[in-house]
Write an enzyme that holds these catalytic residues in place. Sequence first.
Site, short mmCIF file in Angstrom:
data_model
loop_
_atom_site.label_atom_id
_atom_site.label_comp_id
_atom_site.label_asym_id
_atom_site.label_seq_id
_atom_site.Cartn_x
_atom_site.Cartn_y
_atom_site.Cartn_z
CG HIS A 167 -2.17 0.82 1.04
ND1 HIS A 167 -2.26 1.88 0.16
CD2 HIS A 167 -3.38 0.74 1.67
CE1 HIS A 167 -3.47 2.40 0.24
NE2 HIS A 167 -4.16 1.73 1.15
CG ASP A 383 -11.75 -5.45 -21.17
OD1 ASP A 383 -11.37 -6.63 -21.20
OD2 ASP A 383 -12.48 -4.95 -22.04
#
Length: 459
Positions: A167, A383
């Site tokens: 993170h 995608d």
Amino acid sequence: MELIGTPLIKFNVRRCEPELISPAKPTTRELKPLSDIDDQEGLRGHVSFIHIYRNDPKMRNVNPASVIREALAKVLVFYYPLAGRLKEGPARKLMVDCSDEGVLFIEAEANLTLMQFGDVLHPPFPCLEELLYDVPGSSGILDSPLLLIQVTRLLCGGFIFASRFNHTMCDGQGIVQFMTALGEIAQGASTPSMLPIWQRELLFARDPPRVTCTHHEYDELEETNKDKIVTSENMTQKTFFFGSAEVSALRRFVPAHLQHSSNFEVIMASIWRCRTIALQLHPEDETRMICLVNARVKFKSLVPTGYYGNTFAYPVATSTAKDLCNKSLGHAIGLLRKAKASVTEEYMRSFADLTVIKGRPLFTLVGSYYVSDVTRAGFDAIDFGWGKPAYGGPAEGGTSFRSFYMPFKNRKGDSGIMICIYLGTPVMERFVKELNKMVGHDNEHQVHHDKKLHYVSRL
């Protein structure tokens, strides 16, 4: 792990040996400091995401793992710091050794179809540890891979893309920026449509650092309050859905002068209030709602387009338990709005300065709770050539002090928001009762079926 929806099933996951994927071309060997927002203690951990893709007949003979593996090497040419390793310098300052050692990649397959997951896909996911294998030695902060990806092919032709990021390198929007670039290159692009920008010096502390704003996120509470972090050996996680009917029901409690408040503010205030009632705190105890504010969105001049580091501030709304429980919902909404409004560009500078002055500490967890809004991050649009995911977002629902605010469509086809709440079992029972009073029905069954499912991994 328990999920509600379909009958008992058993499945196997077969994994290839983990690989280290390095950039496809040599990159610059350098030491790049993180910003003073990036390397605070609260971000020194890993965050996991899952993207689930249905079968696409056009991709029938294409192995998604091969496509993504090749694209990963190419995209790392642009995002080469992610292929390095973190080092720690004086005063706990983190920096990336851009060594091209690579990110971890695992190809796997499971004798499981997407249909067997049930018709509702949401965290917590069953057997997450099999869909995202924790490679021994990979989950450290220093000298460990900064990114782990596992692509698991399913019997139906679909696949699961699971990932784990350090993170300190990226916030949610930065992670989506990287994933989007990976998807574009997987589909044949030679360069990402948005080029990454490092420039972490834009959020360095000033010299000398100076605190000019109030930062309740680092309040030093009395020692007597240190044990008031909400934990229990008997914890329960439930998932709640807020569609148009639920939001309308909550807005009945919002005073006229606050009706312009966002749905997020109304829902968060309601959860904060119900949760505080359920915890049965002492009337004078302080309860705290951390309000995440994305400075990248609020102050477009602060960092350039393409910046993929952390840009969140953590202003805190505070109230006594007595006031939060006894006053109207407008009290909680007003506190949340005031906390969010306190974040200015000067606040961000002061925040970076304070983290350095205090030694990059963890923000105060005592009495605190926060909800991370991922509805606009773009996880649901990644995608790789198989279309948008059936689910894209956090892999885990949260903890006792953190939840995710996620877009969701329930079994009826209604669009809304899903939030996972994690509380001690008796506290959860009281929370559900209070929330049902506000929404006017049994909310938790808006997401779940009634039948329980145990997923069992046979390895």
